[in-house]
Design a protein around this motif. Sequence first.
Motif, PDB file in Angstrom:
ATOM      1  N   LEU A  59      15.845  17.785   1.888  1.00 35.62           N
ATOM      2  CA  LEU A  59      16.950  16.679   1.613  1.00 35.62           C
ATOM      3  C   LEU A  59      18.197  17.329   1.733  1.00 35.62           C
ATOM      4  CD1 LEU A  59      15.293  14.436  -1.276  1.00 35.62           C
ATOM      5  CD2 LEU A  59      15.030  14.234   1.298  1.00 35.62           C
ATOM      6  N   ARG A  60      18.300  18.627   1.977  1.00 35.17           N
ATOM      7  CA  ARG A  60      19.731  19.385   1.922  1.00 35.17           C
ATOM      8  C   ARG A  60      20.570  19.118   0.593  1.00 35.17           C
ATOM      9  NH1 ARG A  60      18.117  23.532   5.125  1.00 35.17           N
ATOM     10  NH2 ARG A  60      16.889  22.957   6.705  1.00 35.17           N
TER      11      ARG A  60
ATOM     12  N   ASP B  95       0.495  -1.198   0.188  1.00 33.91           N
ATOM     13  CA  ASP B  95      -0.075  -0.092   0.021  1.00 33.91           C
ATOM     14  C   ASP B  95       0.902   1.150  -0.031  1.00 33.91           C
ATOM     15  OD1 ASP B  95       0.201   0.962   3.022  1.00 33.91           O
ATOM     16  OD2 ASP B  95       0.206  -1.092   3.120  1.00 33.91           O
ATOM     17  N   TRP B  96       0.200   2.427  -0.320  1.00 33.71           N
ATOM     18  CA  TRP B  96       1.092   3.633  -0.369  1.00 33.71           C
ATOM     19  C   TRP B  96       1.740   3.926   0.842  1.00 33.71           C
ATOM     20  CZ3 TRP B  96       2.934   5.505  -4.354  1.00 33.71           C
ATOM     21  CH2 TRP B  96       2.381   5.327  -5.970  1.00 33.71           C
ATOM     22  N   ASP B  97       1.024   3.925   1.891  1.00 36.54           N
ATOM     23  CA  ASP B  97       1.340   4.207   3.426  1.00 36.54           C
ATOM     24  C   ASP B  97       2.974   3.537   3.533  1.00 36.54           C
ATOM     25  OD1 ASP B  97      -0.491   6.183   3.764  1.00 36.54           O
ATOM     26  OD2 ASP B  97      -1.710   4.801   4.931  1.00 36.54           O
ATOM     27  N   SER B  98       2.863   2.412   3.102  1.00 31.19           N
ATOM     28  CA  SER B  98       3.983   1.256   3.671  1.00 31.19           C
ATOM     29  C   SER B  98       5.134   1.771   2.571  1.00 31.19           C
ATOM     30  CB  SER B  98       3.867  -0.131   3.295  1.00 31.19           C
ATOM     31  OG  SER B  98       2.779  -0.381   4.073  1.00 31.19           O
ATOM     32  N   VAL B  99       4.880   2.164   1.510  1.00 31.14           N
ATOM     33  CA  VAL B  99       6.006   2.506   0.499  1.00 31.14           C
ATOM     34  C   VAL B  99       6.642   3.776   0.753  1.00 31.14           C
ATOM     35  CG1 VAL B  99       6.349   3.416  -2.069  1.00 31.14           C
ATOM     36  CG2 VAL B  99       4.941   1.327  -1.662  1.00 31.14           C
ATOM     37  N   LEU B 100       5.657   4.834   1.290  1.00 27.88           N
ATOM     38  CA  LEU B 100       5.995   6.143   1.587  1.00 27.88           C
ATOM     39  C   LEU B 100       7.090   6.319   2.934  1.00 27.88           C
ATOM     40  CD1 LEU B 100       2.885   8.230   0.839  1.00 27.88           C
ATOM     41  CD2 LEU B 100       5.246   8.408  -0.473  1.00 27.88           C
ATOM     42  N   ASP B 101       6.574   5.266   3.870  1.00 30.14           N
ATOM     43  CA  ASP B 101       7.211   5.205   5.180  1.00 30.14           C
ATOM     44  C   ASP B 101       8.853   4.561   4.663  1.00 30.14           C
ATOM     45  OD1 ASP B 101       5.188   6.205   6.692  1.00 30.14           O
ATOM     46  OD2 ASP B 101       4.486   4.197   6.931  1.00 30.14           O
ATOM     47  N   LEU B 102       8.848   3.730   3.860  1.00 25.15           N
ATOM     48  CA  LEU B 102      10.039   2.885   3.441  1.00 25.15           C
ATOM     49  C   LEU B 102      10.970   3.935   2.889  1.00 25.15           C
ATOM     50  CD1 LEU B 102      11.699   0.549   3.096  1.00 25.15           C
ATOM     51  CD2 LEU B 102      10.627   0.204   1.034  1.00 25.15           C
TER      52      LEU B 102
ATOM     53  N   ALA C 196      10.946   7.285   3.021  1.00 20.01           N
ATOM     54  CA  ALA C 196      11.414   8.369   3.910  1.00 20.01           C
ATOM     55  C   ALA C 196      12.509   7.933   4.924  1.00 20.01           C
ATOM     56  CB  ALA C 196      10.100   8.632   4.805  1.00 20.01           C
ATOM     57  N   ALA C 197      12.337   6.506   5.094  1.00 19.14           N
ATOM     58  CA  ALA C 197      13.255   6.020   6.073  1.00 19.14           C
ATOM     59  C   ALA C 197      14.496   5.884   5.322  1.00 19.14           C
ATOM     60  CB  ALA C 197      13.019   4.592   6.547  1.00 19.14           C
ATOM     61  N   ARG C 198      14.554   5.392   4.043  1.00 22.68           N
ATOM     62  CA  ARG C 198      15.792   5.233   3.231  1.00 22.68           C
ATOM     63  C   ARG C 198      16.591   6.842   2.932  1.00 22.68           C
ATOM     64  NH1 ARG C 198      15.906   0.426  -0.035  1.00 22.68           N
ATOM     65  NH2 ARG C 198      15.479  -1.021   1.277  1.00 22.68           N
ATOM     66  N   PHE C 199      15.626   7.624   2.875  1.00 20.40           N
ATOM     67  CA  PHE C 199      16.329   9.040   2.649  1.00 20.40           C
ATOM     68  C   PHE C 199      17.000   9.372   4.140  1.00 20.40           C
ATOM     69  CE2 PHE C 199      13.100  10.395  -0.932  1.00 20.40           C
ATOM     70  CZ  PHE C 199      13.954  10.170  -1.878  1.00 20.40           C
ATOM     71  N   LYS C 200      16.818   9.105   4.960  1.00 24.69           N
ATOM     72  CA  LYS C 200      16.913   9.449   6.248  1.00 24.69           C
ATOM     73  C   LYS C 200      18.276   8.738   6.542  1.00 24.69           C
ATOM     74  CE  LYS C 200      13.054  10.926   8.763  1.00 24.69           C
ATOM     75  NZ  LYS C 200      12.178  10.399   9.953  1.00 24.69           N
ATOM     76  N   SER C 201      18.539   7.777   5.930  1.00 21.73           N
ATOM     77  CA  SER C 201      19.957   6.696   6.183  1.00 21.73           C
ATOM     78  C   SER C 201      20.860   7.371   5.284  1.00 21.73           C
ATOM     79  CB  SER C 201      19.587   5.554   5.625  1.00 21.73           C
ATOM     80  OG  SER C 201      19.207   5.191   4.378  1.00 21.73           O
ATOM     81  N   TYR C 202      20.571   8.327   4.209  1.00 23.46           N
ATOM     82  CA  TYR C 202      21.985   8.771   3.551  1.00 23.46           C
ATOM     83  C   TYR C 202      22.272  10.066   3.742  1.00 23.46           C
ATOM     84  CZ  TYR C 202      20.879   5.049   0.211  1.00 23.46           C
ATOM     85  OH  TYR C 202      20.317   3.727  -0.351  1.00 23.46           O
ATOM     86  N   ALA C 203      23.345  10.508   3.701  1.00 20.26           N
ATOM     87  CA  ALA C 203      23.984  11.864   3.882  1.00 20.26           C
ATOM     88  C   ALA C 203      23.506  12.643   2.584  1.00 20.26           C
ATOM     89  CB  ALA C 203      25.501  11.812   3.860  1.00 20.26           C
ATOM     90  N   PRO C 204      23.276  13.995   2.767  1.00 17.76           N
ATOM     91  CA  PRO C 204      22.507  14.709   1.737  1.00 17.76           C
ATOM     92  C   PRO C 204      23.482  14.603   0.524  1.00 17.76           C
ATOM     93  CG  PRO C 204      22.804  15.973   3.759  1.00 17.76           C
ATOM     94  CD  PRO C 204      23.435  14.786   4.060  1.00 17.76           C
ATOM     95  N   ASP C 205      24.767  14.776   0.510  1.00 18.36           N
ATOM     96  CA  ASP C 205      25.498  14.565  -0.754  1.00 18.36           C
ATOM     97  C   ASP C 205      25.350  13.153  -1.515  1.00 18.36           C
ATOM     98  OD1 ASP C 205      26.531  16.830  -0.677  1.00 18.36           O
ATOM     99  OD2 ASP C 205      28.385  16.572   0.354  1.00 18.36           O
ATOM    100  N   GLU C 206      24.855  12.026  -0.949  1.00 24.71           N
ATOM    101  CA  GLU C 206      24.615  10.839  -1.288  1.00 24.71           C
ATOM    102  C   GLU C 206      23.123  10.595  -2.111  1.00 24.71           C
ATOM    103  OE1 GLU C 206      27.172   7.788   1.538  1.00 24.71           O
ATOM    104  OE2 GLU C 206      24.993   8.844   2.139  1.00 24.71           O
ATOM    105  N   VAL C 207      22.328  12.008  -2.075  1.00 20.48           N
ATOM    106  CA  VAL C 207      20.932  11.955  -2.803  1.00 20.48           C
ATOM    107  C   VAL C 207      21.014  12.464  -3.875  1.00 20.48           C
ATOM    108  CG1 VAL C 207      18.650  12.617  -2.219  1.00 20.48           C
ATOM    109  CG2 VAL C 207      19.946  11.385  -0.254  1.00 20.48           C
ATOM    110  N   ALA C 208      20.365  12.236  -4.861  1.00 25.31           N
ATOM    111  CA  ALA C 208      20.018  13.137  -6.024  1.00 25.31           C
ATOM    112  C   ALA C 208      18.613  13.218  -6.470  1.00 25.31           C
ATOM    113  CB  ALA C 208      20.881  12.872  -7.194  1.00 25.31           C
ATOM    114  N   VAL C 209      18.240  14.182  -7.113  1.00 25.97           N
ATOM    115  CA  VAL C 209      16.646  14.298  -7.235  1.00 25.97           C
ATOM    116  C   VAL C 209      16.761  14.527  -8.726  1.00 25.97           C
ATOM    117  CG1 VAL C 209      14.674  15.853  -7.094  1.00 25.97           C
ATOM    118  CG2 VAL C 209      15.912  15.349  -5.074  1.00 25.97           C
ATOM    119  N   VAL C 210      15.960  13.625  -9.459  1.00 26.54           N
ATOM    120  CA  VAL C 210      16.084  13.982 -11.018  1.00 26.54           C
ATOM    121  C   VAL C 210      14.426  14.131 -11.380  1.00 26.54           C
ATOM    122  CG1 VAL C 210      16.506  12.930 -13.023  1.00 26.54           C
ATOM    123  CG2 VAL C 210      18.144  12.677 -11.248  1.00 26.54           C
ATOM    124  N   PRO C 211      13.785  14.698 -11.429  1.00 26.12           N
ATOM    125  CA  PRO C 211      12.231  15.024 -11.902  1.00 26.12           C
ATOM    126  C   PRO C 211      12.019  14.479 -13.303  1.00 26.12           C
ATOM    127  CG  PRO C 211      13.068  17.206 -11.055  1.00 26.12           C
ATOM    128  CD  PRO C 211      14.219  16.281 -11.293  1.00 26.12           C
TER     129      PRO C 211
END
Length: 345
Positions: free
Chosen positions: A334-335, A290-297, A299-314
């Motif tokens: 996400l900084r 379900d969508w709630d489970s996916v969004l929680d997952l 969000a948790a994954r984003f929190k586990s990475y440092a800002p420089d380890e994240v990229a956003v590609v719309p």
Amino acid sequence: MADIVKIVIDGREIEACAGATVLEAALSAGIYIPNLCHHPDLEPYGGCRLCIVEIAGMRGLPTACTTRVTDGMTVKTYGGELDRVRRDTLQLIMANHPSDCLSCAKNQRCELQKVTAYLGVTERTMARTMPEQEVDDSNPFFTLDRNYCILCGRCTRTCAEIVGVGAIELMGRGDQTRVGVFGDKTLMESDCRSCGECMARCPVGALRPKVNVVPAYEVLTTCPYCAVGCSIYLGMRDGRLVSARGNKDGGANRGMLCVKGRFGATEFVQHPDRLTTPLIRGDNGQQPADWDSVLDLVAARFKSYAPDEVAVVPSSRTTNEDVYVAQKLARAALRTNNIDNCARL
């Protein structure tokens, strides 16, 4: 504000914009004049000769679609010689036209049917003069059947005036005139973009979609294929999407659609491989969630990475406003300044 002139049509005084044609003025006032080659998106053509009228002080029977209104003009649209000439012209058009109206893809939406009914023509008086024409079935989305073509020129003018491609043209002379492409090749060998704009303006069944289902109702929405935001009507029948057409009031497209918008929606929306629920990859492969489970997952994954380890590609299919929000999410939440877009034009 445009200048207004007053004219009289069939004894009725109406107002029209200066510069408008007699046909435009009449149709705007709810007065029908038979026509086939006229289309509001195209320049006046005067090819079908069915919109002839009588104008006081003017010789002959001018075509209403090419004659501009003038203040005080008096116009007659029916009766006597007008009806006789129109019926003769219509018989010439019908002579080489198939008579399988009930099984035609354009049945009850055919403008030739409308003109025939208006003029009260119930039988043919002229024999066929042309042999059966070649059918171009090379395009994967629509068919060009020259046997139904009435040479109104709407398709060729659309390709030249609106699309700006000029892939098709009226070729030959006299009774050899036909819609074709350079070198008598097929549509798929031409510069045709398969946008279907020609098909959308064909008054008969000469250009028809290969998947032809008349919708029971339509839903106004926005095409999801790119970021332009074209306004479209999706046709529905029996719970399935069966057609798409442009919304003339759409600010982004003004009724026009590309090949994806016109023909693609009916394919990908109902494709059996399309995902209809989120999936989470685990030890046992991808499992529905379900969508709630996916969004929680997520969000948790984003929190586990440092800002420089994240990229956003719309996606390039999103609007400018959505892309702006995505970059704000990246920078403020996400900084990270690792931002890109998949559009490479």
